[in-house]
Design an enzyme around this catalytic site. Sequence first.
Site, PDB file in Angstrom:
ATOM      1  N   GLY A  55      68.513  63.737  83.060  1.00 22.67           N
ATOM      2  CA  GLY A  55      69.184  64.671  83.163  1.00 22.67           C
ATOM      3  C   GLY A  55      69.221  66.061  83.977  1.00 22.67           C
ATOM      4  O   GLY A  55      70.208  66.899  84.340  1.00 22.67           O
ATOM      5  N   GLY A  69      69.547  64.737  86.774  1.00 19.24           N
ATOM      6  CA  GLY A  69      69.760  63.912  88.134  1.00 19.24           C
ATOM      7  C   GLY A  69      69.694  63.435  89.334  1.00 19.24           C
ATOM      8  O   GLY A  69      69.994  62.965  90.173  1.00 19.24           O
ATOM      9  N   TYR A  77      75.217  53.608  84.869  1.00 18.42           N
ATOM     10  CA  TYR A  77      75.309  52.347  86.230  1.00 18.42           C
ATOM     11  C   TYR A  77      77.112  52.310  85.954  1.00 18.42           C
ATOM     12  O   TYR A  77      77.487  52.529  87.474  1.00 18.42           O
ATOM     13  CB  TYR A  77      75.127  51.548  86.079  1.00 18.42           C
ATOM     14  CG  TYR A  77      72.886  51.281  85.752  1.00 18.42           C
ATOM     15  CD1 TYR A  77      72.766  52.069  86.838  1.00 18.42           C
ATOM     16  CD2 TYR A  77      72.731  50.408  85.460  1.00 18.42           C
ATOM     17  CE1 TYR A  77      71.662  51.679  87.033  1.00 18.42           C
ATOM     18  CE2 TYR A  77      71.074  49.926  85.301  1.00 18.42           C
ATOM     19  CZ  TYR A  77      70.678  51.356  86.064  1.00 18.42           C
ATOM     20  OH  TYR A  77      69.056  51.313  86.159  1.00 18.42           O
TER      21      TYR A  77
END
Length: 156
Positions: free
Chosen positions: A91, A93, A129
């Site tokens: 979370g 990044g 994805y």
Amino acid sequence: MIRPAAPGDVPAILRLIRELAEYERALHEVKATEEQLKERLFGDDPRVHALIAEHEGRVAGFAVWFLTFSTWNGTHGIYLEDLFVDPDVRGHGYGKALLTELARIADERGYERVEWAVLGWNKPAIGFYESLGARPQDEWTTYRLTGDALTKAARS
């Protein structure tokens, strides 16, 4: 935050490989050793590469990749073998940053694709994805020759 792996990262990389394998319900299949990883990643002729995600000075994620080649396009590509971020820092990044760096490498070097496989049950990864614009290649089925079948084929 994202950097190329260094030899001192090998123990952390192997730890993350084991955590990924445990998540994928296949820890018993991990045979890699630190010595093997160090040789393959940093030996005289490395054919595999790794990126590291750091969080507060510690290795918190990694991506292991190698080159592929498309005969149709006449260019190399990147195959992402493993991507994993510690669950406690998801979370932040890091997964996106690792994939973004692979895309940057591919683009900078004129490679036309970055590809990988994902387990069909891994819905969080699939959603991640696809949020980046990746799309499944449904028309292709992956085959693998390994173990006794590989040995038998090699000796036939």
